[in-house]
Scaffold this active site. Structure first.
Site, PDB file in Angstrom:
ATOM      1  N   GLY A  65       0.812  -1.205   0.000  1.00 40.73           N
ATOM      2  CA  GLY A  65       0.000   0.000   0.000  1.00 40.73           C
ATOM      3  C   GLY A  65       0.848   1.259   0.000  1.00 40.73           C
ATOM      4  N   LEU A  68       4.140   5.062   3.737  1.00 48.30           N
ATOM      5  CA  LEU A  68       3.804   6.025   4.791  1.00 48.30           C
ATOM      6  C   LEU A  68       4.978   6.925   5.148  1.00 48.30           C
ATOM      7  CD1 LEU A  68       1.558   3.853   7.128  1.00 48.30           C
ATOM      8  CD2 LEU A  68       0.869   5.571   5.439  1.00 48.30           C
ATOM      9  N   HIS A  89      -3.722   9.714  -8.349  1.00 52.16           N
ATOM     10  CA  HIS A  89      -3.042   8.438  -8.586  1.00 52.16           C
ATOM     11  C   HIS A  89      -3.940   7.218  -8.425  1.00 52.16           C
ATOM     12  CE1 HIS A  89       0.388  11.110  -7.102  1.00 52.16           C
ATOM     13  NE2 HIS A  89       0.599  10.947  -8.391  1.00 52.16           N
ATOM     14  N   ASP A 146      -9.765   3.290   0.029  1.00 49.56           N
ATOM     15  CA  ASP A 146      -9.625   4.012  -1.233  1.00 49.56           C
ATOM     16  C   ASP A 146      -9.284   3.013  -2.324  1.00 49.56           C
ATOM     17  OD1 ASP A 146      -6.809   3.556  -1.164  1.00 49.56           O
ATOM     18  OD2 ASP A 146      -6.450   5.435  -0.119  1.00 49.56           O
TER      19      ASP A 146
END
Length: 264
Positions: A65, A68, A89, A146
């Site tokens: 993912g 961060l 994106h 998302d």
């Protein structure tokens, strides 16, 4: 094979393999990687020599993912980019996967989390390594889903299970993923790449113009009335009935031979 720092591309038998290539960071998504992936998906859609796409990761993860570290660093620098990454994106990448007029196979090696898992959900087929796992960890960082996960996940496994996985942020191993329909196939780790290539090559040799219409009518049916779905099917069949691939398939059937599809 061509390379960049963050993405590998390779072509064989009509199949383009896109490999997320930040193994030291579990292929987490930086701005550079997101932009590169989006560009390559769009290029594959336009390239007539590409008839199927495999999406996978290098090292021990499919994709963890969002990166961060980069995300926090940009926020601390008052860079607005993180606030727009969904619209700039993630949403375009999911559209590029789902709208790509060719089959997309996610070959899930290791961890698939957050947006990385969502990219797999958006793909047409999911083949998982036995060591793979899926995690919707958005709630753990105070965020909602998302990358289309709210739409795709419940259509794969049902609303109740999707809500559980998102609210509890619970890891799903490959055995459970297969049992609940999150993936279609689980293979030993060492067989994943070959199996994904084999499936993709079989699809690449098929009637890709029909596959594009199949993807379209399924998308319409997933979000419309019966009448809208019937109309989409009617339009697709009318268009496909005039294709060279349909003529070839009928002639091959009558002639008791294997059809030679050209994607036309």
């Amino acid at each position: 094979m061509t390379t960049s720092d963050v993405l590998l591309t390779a072509d064989a038998d009509g199949v383009r393999t896109l490999t997320l290539n930040r193994p030291q960071a579990y292929n987490s998504l930086t701005v550079e990687l997101k932009e590169r992936l989006l560009a390559e998906l769009r290029a594959a859609a336009e390239d007539a020599d590409v008839r199927a796409v495999v999406l996978t990761g290098s090292g021990r993860a499919f994709c963890a993912g969002q990166d961060l570290k980069e995300h926090v660093g940009l926020l601390q620098a008052n860079d607005p980019a993180p606030l727009h990454t969904v619209s700039d994106h993630y949403n375009p990448i999911v559209h590029a996967i789902m709208d790509l007029p060719k089959p997309v196979i996610a070959a899930v090696n290791g961890t698939a989390a957050g947006a990385g898992a969502a990219f797999a959900y958006a793909s047409d087929l999911r083949i998982a390594a036995s060591s793979s796992s899926f995690l919707m960890a958005f709630a753990n960082v105070g965020l909602g889903p998302d990358s289309g996960a709210s739409w795709t996940l419940q259509r794969l496994i049902g609303l109740g299970r999707a809500a559980e996985l998102m609210l509890m942020a619970r890891t799903v191993d490959s055995a459970e993923a297969l049992r609940i329909g999150l993936v279609g196939e689980v293979v030993p780790d060492e067989e994943l790449a070959a199996r994904a290539q084999s499936v993709a090559a079989k699809l690449a040799a098929g009637p890709t113009v029909a596959y594009a219409k199949i993807k379209h009518v399924l998308s319409v049916a997933a979000q419309s009335s019966l009448d809208d779905a019937l109309a989409a099917e009617d339009a697709a069949q009318t268009a496909l009935g005039a294709t060279a691939d349909h003529t070839e398939a009928v002639e091959a059937f009558v002639g008791k031979r294997r059809p030679n599809f050209q994607g036309k």
